[in-house]
Scaffold this motif. Structure first.
Motif, PDB file in Angstrom:
ATOM      1  N   GLN A  12      12.432   6.165   2.523  1.00 18.35           N
ATOM      2  CA  GLN A  12      12.386   4.850   1.870  1.00 18.35           C
ATOM      3  C   GLN A  12      10.947   4.438   1.591  1.00 18.35           C
ATOM      4  O   GLN A  12      10.619   3.984   0.497  1.00 18.35           O
ATOM      5  CB  GLN A  12      13.045   3.786   2.746  1.00 18.35           C
ATOM      6  N   ARG A  13      10.086   4.590   2.577  1.00 16.10           N
ATOM      7  CA  ARG A  13       8.679   4.236   2.415  1.00 16.10           C
ATOM      8  C   ARG A  13       8.046   5.043   1.280  1.00 16.10           C
ATOM      9  O   ARG A  13       7.338   4.501   0.435  1.00 16.10           O
ATOM     10  CB  ARG A  13       7.919   4.460   3.716  1.00 16.10           C
ATOM     11  N   TYR A  26      -1.460  -1.314  -7.070  1.00 15.91           N
ATOM     12  CA  TYR A  26      -1.752  -1.040  -5.666  1.00 15.91           C
ATOM     13  C   TYR A  26      -2.426   0.315  -5.522  1.00 15.91           C
ATOM     14  O   TYR A  26      -2.253   1.195  -6.353  1.00 15.91           O
ATOM     15  CB  TYR A  26      -0.457  -1.024  -4.840  1.00 15.91           C
ATOM     16  N   ASN A  27      -3.160   0.477  -4.420  1.00 12.66           N
ATOM     17  CA  ASN A  27      -3.662   1.794  -4.071  1.00 12.66           C
ATOM     18  C   ASN A  27      -3.002   2.224  -2.764  1.00 12.66           C
ATOM     19  O   ASN A  27      -2.348   1.429  -2.102  1.00 12.66           O
ATOM     20  CB  ASN A  27      -5.190   1.831  -3.984  1.00 12.66           C
ATOM     21  N   GLN A  28      -3.192   3.481  -2.399  1.00 13.09           N
ATOM     22  CA  GLN A  28      -2.517   4.034  -1.227  1.00 13.09           C
ATOM     23  C   GLN A  28      -2.915   3.313   0.053  1.00 13.09           C
ATOM     24  O   GLN A  28      -2.086   3.110   0.944  1.00 13.09           O
ATOM     25  CB  GLN A  28      -2.823   5.531  -1.101  1.00 13.09           C
ATOM     26  N   SER A  33      -0.721  -0.075   4.558  1.00 14.73           N
ATOM     27  CA  SER A  33      -0.830  -1.174   5.521  1.00 14.73           C
ATOM     28  C   SER A  33       0.343  -2.152   5.421  1.00 14.73           C
ATOM     29  O   SER A  33       0.467  -3.039   6.258  1.00 14.73           O
ATOM     30  CB  SER A  33      -2.149  -1.924   5.322  1.00 14.73           C
ATOM     31  N   MET A  34       1.204  -1.970   4.430  1.00 16.18           N
ATOM     32  CA  MET A  34       2.346  -2.861   4.243  1.00 16.18           C
ATOM     33  C   MET A  34       3.546  -2.371   5.049  1.00 16.18           C
ATOM     34  O   MET A  34       3.727  -1.172   5.236  1.00 16.18           O
ATOM     35  CB  MET A  34       2.724  -2.945   2.759  1.00 16.18           C
ATOM     36  N   THR A  35       4.365  -3.319   5.495  1.00 14.68           N
ATOM     37  CA  THR A  35       5.595  -2.956   6.187  1.00 14.68           C
ATOM     38  C   THR A  35       6.633  -2.522   5.164  1.00 14.68           C
ATOM     39  O   THR A  35       6.488  -2.784   3.962  1.00 14.68           O
ATOM     40  CB  THR A  35       6.150  -4.139   6.992  1.00 14.68           C
ATOM     41  N   LEU A  36       7.688  -1.899   5.644  1.00 15.06           N
ATOM     42  CA  LEU A  36       8.763  -1.475   4.754  1.00 15.06           C
ATOM     43  C   LEU A  36       9.401  -2.676   4.070  1.00 15.06           C
ATOM     44  O   LEU A  36       9.713  -2.634   2.878  1.00 15.06           O
ATOM     45  CB  LEU A  36       9.813  -0.667   5.522  1.00 15.06           C
TER      46      LEU A  36
END
Length: 61
Positions: A12-13, A26-28, A33-36
């Motif tokens: 999913q991620r 966005y960049n990697q 750093s983001m939650t699912l």
């Protein structure tokens, strides 16, 4: 956590990260750093065009 469940979360991620990276916003580093839940929210905002807006109920006078 079971291996199957862990694999599903990783998949999913990876899916949401790939889609959000394709936008070029966005960049990697930011995505990692983001939650699912945050990834899902951003994905649905951009790809389903359904911004989360709270509707206020106005009282009739």
């Amino acid at each position: 956590m079971s291996k199957l469940f862990q694999k599903a979360l990783e998949d999913q991620r990876a899916f949401y990260c790939k889609k959000l990276l394709s936008l070029g916003i966005y960049n990697q580093e930011v995505l990692s750093s983001m939650t699912l839940s945050e990834l899902k929210k951003e994905y649905h905002y951009f790809f389903n065009n359904i911004p989360l807006i709270k509707l206020s109920h106005k009282k009739s006078v």
